[in-house]
Motif scaffolding. Sequence first.
Motif, PDB file in Angstrom:
ATOM      1  N   TYR A 100      -5.726  -2.433   2.998  1.00 53.08           N
ATOM      2  CA  TYR A 100      -4.733  -1.679   3.495  1.00 53.08           C
ATOM      3  C   TYR A 100      -3.638  -1.725   2.476  1.00 53.08           C
ATOM      4  O   TYR A 100      -2.683  -0.829   2.718  1.00 53.08           O
ATOM      5  CB  TYR A 100      -4.620  -2.798   4.748  1.00 53.08           C
ATOM      6  CG  TYR A 100      -5.584  -2.457   5.757  1.00 53.08           C
ATOM      7  CD1 TYR A 100      -5.263  -1.543   6.721  1.00 53.08           C
ATOM      8  CD2 TYR A 100      -6.723  -3.108   5.788  1.00 53.08           C
ATOM      9  CE1 TYR A 100      -6.170  -1.316   7.833  1.00 53.08           C
ATOM     10  CE2 TYR A 100      -7.696  -2.770   6.822  1.00 53.08           C
ATOM     11  CZ  TYR A 100      -7.402  -1.783   7.952  1.00 53.08           C
ATOM     12  OH  TYR A 100      -8.353  -1.642   8.921  1.00 53.08           O
ATOM     13  N   SER A 127     -14.381  -1.051   4.270  1.00 50.11           N
ATOM     14  CA  SER A 127     -13.206  -0.655   4.092  1.00 50.11           C
ATOM     15  C   SER A 127     -12.383   0.165   2.964  1.00 50.11           C
ATOM     16  O   SER A 127     -11.580   0.689   2.822  1.00 50.11           O
ATOM     17  CB  SER A 127     -12.104  -1.534   4.814  1.00 50.11           C
ATOM     18  OG  SER A 127     -12.149  -2.565   3.596  1.00 50.11           O
ATOM     19  N   LEU A 130     -11.135   3.457   3.358  1.00 54.23           N
ATOM     20  CA  LEU A 130      -9.661   3.860   3.400  1.00 54.23           C
ATOM     21  C   LEU A 130      -8.725   4.219   2.175  1.00 54.23           C
ATOM     22  O   LEU A 130      -8.009   5.014   2.250  1.00 54.23           O
ATOM     23  CB  LEU A 130      -8.870   2.449   3.803  1.00 54.23           C
ATOM     24  CG  LEU A 130      -9.255   2.045   5.356  1.00 54.23           C
ATOM     25  CD1 LEU A 130      -8.940   0.604   5.596  1.00 54.23           C
ATOM     26  CD2 LEU A 130      -8.633   2.965   6.533  1.00 54.23           C
ATOM     27  N   ASP A 149     -12.823  -1.373  11.272  1.00 53.00           N
ATOM     28  CA  ASP A 149     -11.889  -0.435  10.370  1.00 53.00           C
ATOM     29  C   ASP A 149     -11.784   1.170  11.042  1.00 53.00           C
ATOM     30  O   ASP A 149     -10.896   1.934  10.343  1.00 53.00           O
ATOM     31  CB  ASP A 149     -11.957  -0.384   9.036  1.00 53.00           C
ATOM     32  CG  ASP A 149     -11.764  -2.064   8.598  1.00 53.00           C
ATOM     33  OD1 ASP A 149     -10.741  -2.710   8.946  1.00 53.00           O
ATOM     34  OD2 ASP A 149     -12.788  -2.447   7.967  1.00 53.00           O
ATOM     35  N   ALA A 152      -8.465   2.538  12.520  1.00 52.38           N
ATOM     36  CA  ALA A 152      -7.436   2.672  11.572  1.00 52.38           C
ATOM     37  C   ALA A 152      -7.852   3.818  10.530  1.00 52.38           C
ATOM     38  O   ALA A 152      -6.792   4.445  10.431  1.00 52.38           O
ATOM     39  CB  ALA A 152      -7.423   1.340  10.564  1.00 52.38           C
ATOM     40  N   GLU A 156      -4.967   6.789  10.707  1.00 52.53           N
ATOM     41  CA  GLU A 156      -4.097   7.003   9.339  1.00 52.53           C
ATOM     42  C   GLU A 156      -4.382   8.259   8.925  1.00 52.53           C
ATOM     43  O   GLU A 156      -3.938   8.801   8.284  1.00 52.53           O
ATOM     44  CB  GLU A 156      -4.477   5.859   8.447  1.00 52.53           C
ATOM     45  CG  GLU A 156      -3.904   4.575   8.994  1.00 52.53           C
ATOM     46  CD  GLU A 156      -2.378   4.279   8.560  1.00 52.53           C
ATOM     47  OE1 GLU A 156      -1.964   5.353   7.781  1.00 52.53           O
ATOM     48  OE2 GLU A 156      -1.915   3.354   8.980  1.00 52.53           O
TER      49      GLU A 156
END
Length: 338
Positions: A100, A127, A130, A149, A152, A156
Amino acid sequence: MNASMASFTAKHKETVDEPKLVVFVVYRDIVLLDLVGPLQVFSHAIDQKTNAHGYSCAVTSLNGGMVQTNTVVPIPSEAMSRYMNRQIHTVVIVGGDGAYSAMRDGAFLQEVTALAAGAQRVCSVCSGALILAAAGILDGRRAVTHWEDCKALATEFPSVHVEIDPIYLKDGHVWTSAGITAGMDMSLAIVAEDLGRTAALKIARSMVTNMVRSGGQSQFSPILQRQLSDATGRFDHLHHWISDNLQKTLSVETLAAQMNMSARNFSRLYSGQMGLTPAKAVEAIRAEVAQGLLETTDLSIKQIAARCGFNDEERMRRAFMRLLRVSPSDYRQSFRID
């Protein structure tokens, strides 16, 4: 063959035969197993044609040096910049809570983008998706990450087609995987694609794991779900017994006898704790075993139906359509491990 042609042939053979370079990308607070699981798979892989290591591996970070993981064990790394002009076969972005922060680090993303641009294959574990999304690599692609995740990733990065169920996905040259051990499943599938199924099976056997989880399987394990519903383990023995006795007539009375209970009391207790009837549980376990046989054996659908206690193909087909929304033949075609 003239001298120049012989030289070209020899040079090409050396390029083909040399190990494929896999570059792992880490950052602060990665999940250690997200790295070492896939790293062990690629480090273990042997090219069956040459009997040599199929891959060479490197662990990199933005600036190199020791990188703290989410455990007490730090990881040594090289700077990503050292590999920008190398012939990279596969880049693997490792997952962890630090993703993150990393996905908002402009300098880090710039290096990841440049590294991925020169690779034949780009992957993420957990993750790490991401970071691929933040670098624009997942735009317009199907992707998966750890179920925790997924929201998110979808929020995002709306241009990414997030799927919450599979343990790994391949979209072109980009692979993404769900959490933790799913990275090993993805890595085994990559080895099978690069070096053949035999090479992947040998690694799985050496690591005492199963080469049976295709990417289309759910990261929400039915077995784990049963264990979560049965936190006390009261029905563990019964579930194992069902799996070992699928060809028997598994009536409520038969199951109740295994629990030394009356059929009425057993049915009430089981349904209340597990959230489904004993009959539905038996059907689900039969289907799970059938899925594995469809993926890994050459048994006919008729033989699998008999082995799993469905008795006939039509009964198994109806169960698959209810539980998986796909027929056994279509499931085999989609998820067969060749």
